[in-house]
Every structure is written in structure tokens, then in C-alpha cells.
Design a protein around this motif. Structure first.
Motif, PDB file in Angstrom:
ATOM      1  N   ALA A   1      18.164  -3.555  -1.048  1.00 47.24           N
ATOM      2  CA  ALA A   1      18.752  -3.290   0.191  1.00 47.24           C
ATOM      3  C   ALA A   1      19.211  -1.833   0.416  1.00 47.24           C
ATOM      4  N   GLY A   2      20.216  -1.600  -0.835  1.00 48.50           N
ATOM      5  CA  GLY A   2      21.091  -0.410  -0.812  1.00 48.50           C
ATOM      6  C   GLY A   2      20.072   0.694  -1.236  1.00 48.50           C
ATOM      7  N   TYR A   3      19.197   0.715  -1.725  1.00 48.42           N
ATOM      8  CA  TYR A   3      18.220   1.791  -2.197  1.00 48.42           C
ATOM      9  C   TYR A   3      17.311   2.116  -0.785  1.00 48.42           C
ATOM     10  N   PHE A   4      16.906   0.973  -0.056  1.00 41.65           N
ATOM     11  CA  PHE A   4      16.025   1.258   1.015  1.00 41.65           C
ATOM     12  C   PHE A   4      16.849   1.805   1.980  1.00 41.65           C
TER      13      PHE A   4
ATOM     14  N   VAL B   1      12.199   5.512  -3.949  1.00 40.22           N
ATOM     15  CA  VAL B   1      13.151   5.366  -4.862  1.00 40.22           C
ATOM     16  C   VAL B   1      13.431   3.695  -5.203  1.00 40.22           C
ATOM     17  N   ILE B   2      12.898   3.227  -4.241  1.00 38.01           N
ATOM     18  CA  ILE B   2      12.866   1.554  -4.005  1.00 38.01           C
ATOM     19  C   ILE B   2      12.366   1.076  -5.283  1.00 38.01           C
TER      20      ILE B   2
ATOM     21  N   SER C   1      17.566   5.524   1.279  1.00 37.33           N
ATOM     22  CA  SER C   1      16.435   6.292   1.558  1.00 37.33           C
ATOM     23  C   SER C   1      16.180   6.681   2.984  1.00 37.33           C
ATOM     24  N   ARG C   2      16.706   5.827   3.631  1.00 35.63           N
ATOM     25  CA  ARG C   2      16.604   5.935   5.349  1.00 35.63           C
ATOM     26  C   ARG C   2      17.750   6.939   5.920  1.00 35.63           C
TER      27      ARG C   2
END
Length: 129
Positions: A41-44, A57-58, A47-48
């Protein structure tokens, strides 16, 4: 104290310790799965929120999740073999007992390091990019 009674107590302590080790491994792996899901969730989200970070990167925490699932599968297979231990011939039994604990410890250590790597890279992206 009777020597035989003392040996039974020692054997009980060893048996309980083995069960506790497995319980601790399970708790550690549960926490690693939870942490990795948070990282997904953090990577997503990262990236947003940050334009210079690609959505691809997810893949990093997703690969780690696949690795964690693989480790769980291998540990499940180890438990299946332990359940069928009386079916082993003597050579298989010796080989299994020699390698059993080493592989379990190595897998858990690798899962800790891989999740730590996912965390460190996430912090790098969060702070440095």
C-alpha cells in the motif's frame, strides 16, 4: 531425584522448546506478511503522491510477497515430511534430521532480510526522492 525421571523432564523441556520455536517462527512470519502488505500500500501511495516515482516500483513488495509465500510453502512441506517421518528409510531420516533446522532458520533469516530491504528502499524513496 531418579535419573529416569530427570531424563523425562529434560526430554519434555526439549519438546516444549521445539514447539515454542515453531510458534515464534509463525509469529515472525505473520508480522512479515503484515508488514509487506503495508509496504504494498505504501509503495502504491508513494507512486501516486510523488510524480518522479513510477508505479512499477510496486513490483518490489510484490516480489517479496511471492518470496514470503514460497517460504511458507517450503515450511509447510517440511511439516508434511515430519508428519510422515515414520515412512522414511534410515538414509532419508538421517538426511532429513541433519538439514531440518538449518533450512528453517535460513528461510526465516532470508525473509527478515528481504522485508528489511523492502523497508529500507521504501524509506529511501520517501526521504531521498
Amino acid at each position: 531425584m531418579d535419573v529416569e525421571k530427570f531424563e523425562k523432564q529434560i526430554e519434555k523441556i526439549k519438546e516444549d522448546a521445539g514447539k515454542n520455536i515453531i510458534n515464534h517462527f509463525n509469529r515472525i512470519h505473520d508480522k512479515l506478511f503484515t508488514s509487506n502488505n503495508i509496504f504494498i500500500a505504501g509503495y502504491f501511495a508513494l507512486s501516486r503522491v510523488q510524480d518522479n516515482i513510477d508505479i512499477l516500483v510496486i513490483i518490489i513488495p510484490l516480489l517479496n510477497l511471492i518470496f514470503l509465500i514460497l517460504i511458507e510453502y517450503l515450511m509447510m512441506e517440511k511439516s508434511r515430511k515430519e508428519y510422515r517421518i515414520e515412512d522414511f528409510d534410515i538414509d532419508e531420516l538421517i538426511d532429513f534430521v541433519d538439514k531440518k533446522d538449518h533450512k528453517t532458520n535460513l528461510y526465516s533469516l532470508l525473509s527478515l532480510f528481504s522485508t528489511l530491504g523492502v523497508f529500507i528502499y521504501f524509506m529511501y524513496l520517501l526521504i531521498c526522492k
